[in-house]
Design an enzyme around this catalytic site. Sequence first.
Site, short mmCIF file in Angstrom:
data_model
loop_
_atom_site.label_atom_id
_atom_site.label_comp_id
_atom_site.label_asym_id
_atom_site.label_seq_id
_atom_site.Cartn_x
_atom_site.Cartn_y
_atom_site.Cartn_z
N TYR A 1 47.29 24.97 63.18
CA TYR A 1 47.49 23.53 63.00
C TYR A 1 47.02 23.05 61.64
CZ TYR A 1 48.66 23.10 67.95
OH TYR A 1 49.26 23.22 69.18
N LYS B 1 46.16 37.38 70.88
CA LYS B 1 47.39 38.18 70.87
C LYS B 1 47.17 39.34 69.90
CE LYS B 1 51.75 38.63 72.11
NZ LYS B 1 52.13 39.11 73.44
N ASP C 1 49.90 35.82 76.64
CA ASP C 1 51.04 35.78 77.57
C ASP C 1 50.58 36.13 78.99
OD1 ASP C 1 50.48 38.19 76.34
OD2 ASP C 1 52.53 38.93 76.33
N ASP D 1 45.61 24.72 73.18
CA ASP D 1 46.39 23.50 73.41
C ASP D 1 47.31 23.71 74.61
OD1 ASP D 1 47.60 21.07 73.13
OD2 ASP D 1 48.51 21.47 71.18
N ASP E 1 46.61 22.53 78.88
CA ASP E 1 47.53 21.63 79.59
C ASP E 1 48.02 22.28 80.89
OD1 ASP E 1 47.36 19.63 77.69
OD2 ASP E 1 49.51 19.25 77.73
#
Length: 359
Positions: free
Chosen positions: A143, A194, A226, A250, A254
């Site tokens: 970000y 990852k 994943d 993020d 959620d």
Amino acid sequence: MSTTGTVAILPGDGIGPEVIDQAVRVIEHLNQHAGAGLRCERASVGGTAYDQHGHPLPPATLELAKRADAILLGAVGGPKWESLPRELRPERALLSLRSELNLFANLRPAILFPELVAASTLKPEVVSGLDLMIVRELTGGIYFGQPRGIRVEADGTRTGFNTMVYNEHEIRRIAESAFQIARLRNRRLCSVEKANVLEVSELWREIVTHVGRSYPDVQLSHMYVDNASMQLIKAPKQFDVIVTSNLFGDILSDAASMLTGSIGMLPSASLDANQKGMYEPVHGSAPDIAGRNVANPLATILSVAMMLRSTFGKADLALRVEQAVRQALARGYRTGDIATAGEPTIGTREMGDAVIAAL
Ligand code: NAD
């Protein structure tokens, strides 16, 4: 009353002021009856601040946020301000507060209250008793990484690009925070990345493993993002604390929040290295229900509990607030978002009354 510290109260937009009012009533009750000693000072933020002062984060608000020991924020944003230039949009105030105050550790608990098991879309046996904490790195990663942009190639096609970048220092400090949090819980930490594909994740895993040697009492595991997203839905109770980067956090937080059924129940904290923090509900300004006294104030009230525990070291008062919320639910009080079909509902202010009565 001796003063423990100052809390900057930033109500913001939409339902922000309504839910903040109930949280402030809880603080005032604790000041009067439990010697909490918290001085509340208000300032405007978001679209409301833009309307009043021409900027979503006016200098006086930033000054108060810097001076205060903790910040309690409602929510910002709404259709009225969506067409403003990006740097003047309400959401900009949040990003500026996070970076100005160096709030690099975002804590999002996902707790399912037993009374609300029916509100989750998952089977009761999968989610009942759920109590997990996601620790998300908040001020680095893709970000913020440079270079970023959209460039036009020689043949006229456009290429969009961002950079996922973490240095050792950034990884070490978020890992330290996560291990310390795990120590106060069930002493299990899962680091999510990852590393099979990304070099930045390879470094992440190496540093987290290294930090883990100083916390032999915490059981550390690693999981690819994943698989973690799958495991969160399949068997979420296997997790105690998850630590992950900005982008992965993020998305995963959620997903985790929805395991609990309602966004109106979820608090969050964003902390710096000295436990100064900004506390806010996970939900937004909900313009569709603003000003109607129907918003659920419990996420904001639970944010007060996180603030008492993390910034002010008052775990006993935090527990009292959490138990009062639980009791209000056990007594059958429900706002619209957490009521199942046919259950009677109450308003924002009445839910505040119910929590204060239980306190
Ligand atoms: P939202 O969280 O505001 O609302 C999503 C849905 O959940 C709506 O139907 C809303 O009515 C409901 N809801 C949210 N909080 C609730 C509560 N406490 N009680 C009952 N129901 C509740 O998300 P959105 O609609 O995507 O965004 C609305 C605005 O909020 C946008 O401008 C967005 O940018 C902003 N936003 C701000 C923050 C923040 O301030 N931290 C976070 C997310 C979104």
